[in-house]
Design a protein around this motif. Structure first.
Motif, PDB file in Angstrom:
ATOM      1  N   LYS A 103     -20.130   7.098 -38.429  1.00  0.00           N
ATOM      2  CA  LYS A 103     -18.701   6.882 -38.176  1.00  0.00           C
ATOM      3  C   LYS A 103     -17.858   8.133 -38.438  1.00  0.00           C
ATOM      4  O   LYS A 103     -16.649   8.106 -38.253  1.00  0.00           O
TER       5      LYS A 103
ATOM      6  N   GLU B 268     -10.340   1.154 -35.561  1.00  0.00           N
ATOM      7  CA  GLU B 268     -10.832   2.024 -34.495  1.00  0.00           C
ATOM      8  C   GLU B 268     -10.296   1.680 -33.104  1.00  0.00           C
ATOM      9  O   GLU B 268     -10.256   2.533 -32.228  1.00  0.00           O
TER      10      GLU B 268
ATOM     11  N   GLY C 105      -8.351   5.119 -31.153  1.00  0.00           N
ATOM     12  CA  GLY C 105      -9.455   5.678 -30.371  1.00  0.00           C
ATOM     13  C   GLY C 105      -9.176   6.982 -29.647  1.00  0.00           C
ATOM     14  O   GLY C 105     -10.026   7.861 -29.596  1.00  0.00           O
TER      15      GLY C 105
ATOM     16  N   PHE D  10     -15.299   9.129 -35.970  1.00  0.00           N
ATOM     17  CA  PHE D  10     -13.996   8.455 -35.877  1.00  0.00           C
ATOM     18  C   PHE D  10     -12.919   9.178 -36.690  1.00  0.00           C
ATOM     19  O   PHE D  10     -11.765   8.789 -36.671  1.00  0.00           O
TER      20      PHE D  10
END
Ligand SMILES: [Zn+2]
Length: 315
Positions: free
Chosen positions: A135, A67, A71, A138
């Motif tokens: 998550k 991550e 990002g 993401f």
């Protein structure tokens, strides 16, 4: 021309680094930092200072799926839909493939039980289960083009370096001998070879893979490593030798604990890492299991299962 984007952090990583590589009509972004506003500001500032904007970017290449390297991808592709290149093993992770992530949770559940982790293991698996949904944000939205060993993307040679993660690649610019190293080599700290299952749910022998990948880099002509964290590394060979040596030392230390009569991975982890066993549970277990697997591979230890838990002893 390389424009580094260095975003400082108070954590031990020191900084999140990613890089713009500018050529005549192309602007490649290698990695994409962490998804915080500060990082986005640093990124835009670097673009502005060089008379560029997000619209000039022509592609993104990722060194691995973590991550803190991916990002800003969605922020960028929501403005300009550029192609994303990542290793073929990255894709299930970047797309947050549900089947893979539930297989991964089952993998850790079984792993921590077999390594004798007890309550800490159950707690951590609970956290993984909770994180599964949160998550989702993401997930990388754009199209991802798979890359593998030997591919050349915009003059950058793709070199597979699994170890820190199974999908890790480094990118070599042969004419300048610059290497974009992601987390394969960091100047001030040793990279963790993080235990992961492969797509079938089998444990990857991460320390062994990482050692082989370090060895592979020793054979390349490299002047400078543009690392994912901390400083830019000049003449990296000495550091690579040091990292390899340190891994062997650690394996020997863990072997000594087994010789002293410690038998389970969690027992070794508690003794080796003390309080960190609780505070950095997954990293600590990952490191110990990686070394134990390596010692087993080198025929230095053997194992026996008692009541569902592996017990290791000297061979
Ligand atoms: Zn990483």
């Amino acid at each position: 021309m390389i424009h580094p984007i260095i975003v400082p952090t108070k954590y031990s990583l020191r900084s999140f680094n990613f890089y713009l590589v500018q050529e005549e009509n192309e602007l490649t972004l290698i990695d994409a930092g962490i998804n915080i506003d500060e990082c986005w500001e640093y990124f835009n500032r670097t673009l502005n200072e060089n008379g560029l904007s997000v619209h000039d970017i022509t592609r993104i290449i990722l060194t691995h799926n973590h991550e803190d390297h991916t990002g800003l991808v969605n922020r960028i592709t929501s403005i300009k839909n550029v192609p994303i290149y990542a290793h073929e093993e990255s894709i299930i992770r970047l797309k947050r493939d549900k089947d893979y992530f539930s297989l991964r949770i089952d993998f850790f559940d079984q792993l921590y039980r077999e390594m004798g982790c007890g309550e800490e293991g159950r707690e951590h698996v609970g956290k993984l289960r909770k994180a599964m949904n949160s998550k989702e944000r993401f997930k990388i939205q754009g199209d991802i083009h798979p890359i593998v060993e030997g591919d050349i993307v915009s003059g950058l040679q793709v070199i597979e370096t699994p170890g820190h993660s199974p999908d890790h690649v480094v990118l070599l610019q042969p004419e300048t001998q610059n290497l974009f190293g992601g987390d394969h080599l960091v100047g001030h700290i040793s990279s963790n070879a993080i235990v992961e299952p492969d797509r079938q749910g089998n444990r990857i022998l991460t320390i062994n893979e990482y050692l082989q990948s370090l060895q592979k880099c020793l054979e390349l002509d490299i002047n400078t490593v543009y690392s994912g964290h901390g400083r830019i590394i000049k003449n990296p060979k000495e550091l690579i030798h040091h990292r390899i040596e340190r891994i062997h030392q650690k394996s020997e230390q863990i072997l000594s604990l087994i010789k002293e009569g410690m038998t389970t991975a969690s027992e070794i982890a508690r003794s080796f890492y003390k309080d960190k066993y609780r505070t950095e549970f997954s990293l600590v277990m990952s490191e110990i299991i990686g070394h134990i697997d390596y010692l087993e591979l080198c025929n230095k230890i053997k194992k026996e299962k008692k009541e569902g838990v592996w017990h290791y002893s000297e061979l």
